[in-house]
Design a protein around this motif. Sequence first.
Motif, PDB file in Angstrom:
ATOM      1  N   PRO A 200      -9.029   9.142   9.296  1.00 14.63           N
ATOM      2  CA  PRO A 200      -7.987   8.241   8.792  1.00 14.63           C
ATOM      3  C   PRO A 200      -6.615   8.670   9.285  1.00 14.63           C
ATOM      4  N   VAL A 201      -5.672   7.757   9.204  1.00 16.24           N
ATOM      5  CA  VAL A 201      -4.287   8.048   9.548  1.00 16.24           C
ATOM      6  C   VAL A 201      -3.601   8.573   8.294  1.00 16.24           C
ATOM      7  N   LEU A 202      -3.180   9.837   8.323  1.00 17.85           N
ATOM      8  CA  LEU A 202      -2.564  10.479   7.167  1.00 17.85           C
ATOM      9  C   LEU A 202      -1.099  10.779   7.439  1.00 17.85           C
ATOM     10  N   THR A 203      -0.251  10.512   6.444  1.00 16.12           N
ATOM     11  CA  THR A 203       1.176  10.785   6.538  1.00 16.12           C
ATOM     12  C   THR A 203       1.583  11.688   5.379  1.00 16.12           C
ATOM     13  N   PRO A 204       2.270  12.804   5.633  1.00 13.10           N
ATOM     14  CA  PRO A 204       2.700  13.666   4.527  1.00 13.10           C
ATOM     15  C   PRO A 204       3.558  12.897   3.519  1.00 13.10           C
ATOM     16  N   ALA A 205       3.341  13.200   2.239  1.00 17.00           N
ATOM     17  CA  ALA A 205       4.105  12.567   1.165  1.00 17.00           C
ATOM     18  C   ALA A 205       4.344  13.605   0.076  1.00 17.00           C
ATOM     19  N   ILE A 206       5.253  13.289  -0.820  1.00 15.00           N
ATOM     20  CA  ILE A 206       5.518  14.175  -1.955  1.00 15.00           C
ATOM     21  C   ILE A 206       5.319  13.378  -3.234  1.00 15.00           C
ATOM     22  N   GLY A 207       4.351  13.836  -4.032  1.00 17.04           N
ATOM     23  CA  GLY A 207       4.059  13.167  -5.284  1.00 17.04           C
ATOM     24  C   GLY A 207       4.635  13.912  -6.469  1.00 17.04           C
ATOM     25  N   ASP A 220       2.721  18.321  -2.684  1.00 21.25           N
ATOM     26  CA  ASP A 220       2.580  17.756  -1.343  1.00 21.25           C
ATOM     27  C   ASP A 220       1.227  17.057  -1.240  1.00 21.25           C
ATOM     28  N   THR A 221       1.263  15.792  -0.859  1.00 14.57           N
ATOM     29  CA  THR A 221       0.058  14.984  -0.745  1.00 14.57           C
ATOM     30  C   THR A 221       0.051  14.282   0.610  1.00 14.57           C
ATOM     31  N   ALA A 222      -0.895  13.373   0.797  1.00 10.33           N
ATOM     32  CA  ALA A 222      -0.989  12.628   2.057  1.00 10.33           C
ATOM     33  C   ALA A 222      -1.239  11.148   1.756  1.00 10.33           C
ATOM     34  N   TRP A 223      -0.496  10.272   2.432  1.00 13.82           N
ATOM     35  CA  TRP A 223      -0.729   8.827   2.338  1.00 13.82           C
ATOM     36  C   TRP A 223      -1.788   8.452   3.378  1.00 13.82           C
ATOM     37  N   LYS A 233      -4.231  16.063  -0.735  1.00 13.02           N
ATOM     38  CA  LYS A 233      -4.441  16.890   0.459  1.00 13.02           C
ATOM     39  C   LYS A 233      -3.063  17.240   0.991  1.00 13.02           C
ATOM     40  N   ASP A 234      -2.857  18.497   1.345  1.00 14.85           N
ATOM     41  CA  ASP A 234      -1.537  18.989   1.739  1.00 14.85           C
ATOM     42  C   ASP A 234      -1.480  19.223   3.248  1.00 14.85           C
ATOM     43  N   PRO A 235      -0.983  18.246   4.022  1.00 15.39           N
ATOM     44  CA  PRO A 235      -0.931  18.422   5.478  1.00 15.39           C
ATOM     45  C   PRO A 235       0.020  19.524   5.909  1.00 15.39           C
ATOM     46  N   GLY A 265      -3.189   5.845  -6.583  1.00 14.37           N
ATOM     47  CA  GLY A 265      -2.538   4.677  -6.003  1.00 14.37           C
ATOM     48  C   GLY A 265      -1.038   4.778  -5.895  1.00 14.37           C
ATOM     49  N   ASP A 266      -0.365   5.515  -6.810  1.00 12.48           N
ATOM     50  CA  ASP A 266       1.100   5.534  -6.810  1.00 12.48           C
ATOM     51  C   ASP A 266       1.698   6.917  -6.588  1.00 12.48           C
ATOM     52  N   ASN A 267       0.871   7.913  -6.296  1.00 14.34           N
ATOM     53  CA  ASN A 267       1.329   9.280  -6.026  1.00 14.34           C
ATOM     54  C   ASN A 267       1.938   9.939  -7.265  1.00 14.34           C
TER      55      ASN A 267
END
Length: 565
Positions: A200-207, A220-223, A233-235, A265-267
């Motif tokens: 999958p295509v994963l983009t770092p995000a902060i939840g 740290d999560t992944a979209w 998941k922490d990229p 769904g909403d981090n």
Amino acid sequence: MSSLAKALSVAILMGTAGQAAAVDNGGPIDRALSAIRANPVATRWSTYDGFATRGVTIDRNGTEHVRFARSYKGLPVIGGDLVVHSRAGTFKSASLMQAAPLNLATTPTITADKAITNAGAQFGTSFDSVPSARLVVFARKTPTLAYDVLYTGSAKDGTPIRMHYYVNATSGAIITKEDAVQTGTPPGTGYGTGNPPADPVLTPAIGTGRSLYAGVVPIDTAWNATRRYYEMKDPTRGNTNITDMGNGFRGGGGLLGLGTLMVDGDNKWGSGANTDRASAAVDAAYGFAKTWDFYKNEFGRLGIAGDGKGATGAVHYLTSYNNAFWSNDCFCMAFGDGDGKKTRAFVAIDVMGHEMTHGVTAATAGLIYQGESGGLNEATSDILGTMVEHFANNPSQPPNYLIGEALFLPVAGNPPALRYMFKPSIDTISDDCFPDGSDPTYLEFFTGTGTYAGGGKDPHYTSGVANHFFYLLAEGAVVPTGFGAGSQWNLTPNDLVCNGNVSLAGVGREAATQIWYRALTVYMTSATTYANARAATMSAAADLYGVGSAQQNAVAATWDAVRVH
């Protein structure tokens, strides 16, 4: 002996002075191999020995420390590991426990089936896979040709068992045994027929996470743009990920499959209560991140194995499981929810740091989980897990020198913590001081030798001496708040030392931490004893602060204070 008292079990760099290099760094490795052959007395080299590199550390001054596993006539040598220390191509010394070069026949008298049968008589019938056996040279004592027999199963509380029996290949006698963890296939590697799905295509995000212990924290999560949800998941930390074991209903009930990846769904994760399954997962993600950052910031170590790769944390392991454990086989951790009556979920920050440090120990010194080495293994996890707690410095989890204090519910009969680094004997079974030899039977029991070879005292309790050492090295003979005069324990400085040296001063947490880590990664080997640990920390202090420095003198005085000479 309660299961809670044994909690926090194992199944199994640019720092102040050096950095870890890739194991294929040919120059240092080639020089170390040449040094082994040129110094056969110091390295216990024989013409039938082979060596496999396990790690390279290079100090800023160019000193090279190369760690090897040894084989003999193609057979693994258990206890033959060593570290070669050299500078500018000149051999300085070697750290090892093997007493002499190997010279023995490698043709067994008994069959592998016989060795499996003999080991099975001890293990019993509750194994869950076909046992296996391989020939090895067992060199922790008198070098002996042996079978390494592996049985796997589960303890009564659900903890996986991975029991290695070393069986004399001539007599059939069991030399010793060691327990690790039975694991399964990590997520994403268990595809059956057909083609695996595309990455999958994963983009770092902060939840935002609402945890059980750490309060409201960023994680740290992944979209996942392919599936349109957030993954725990922490990229930014090697794709460390958190899964839900479903209390045994996901992943086959053991570690097979490691459960289901946590998604949202909403981090926004968790509610801070057990009723939301993501709350414990937030603590796990937070603990993984803080432990990763501690090792990176303190020592320049990227990840548990030093290779930049993340691990898997599986929450909600089995039902009412009062423990957590690390397994090097699956590079993963599992966390129980506690029984809800006396204990809470085992995802507190010092527990996280403790268990992941077992992975660091496995990747470096490889301390066996038995006798004095087992105590040092457990102590290393307590020591560095406690320093992770200090590094996080979260007001919701105030740092201290107690182990697992957050796990216990406030009910009658519950202890304040699992272990107490400043006075280990508060738990009524751990040792403050190394046995003085006045009771030879107890000394055997403590060290796992003689009558108690292959057994002896549990490493969670023989760890007390090293835990005590570290506290005194960092803080000195100072009674922690809440344990002094007028408290239930009424401790005085004299209660903290074994030799009456109440003026013992500490060198501070930072220096003590650097000394212990360098000793672990540069000088300790799989069978290191307490006396060896004293020598290792003396060498580490000399490397970091100089021979005769205040820090090195403090190391010596502190070992004296816990009766390790």
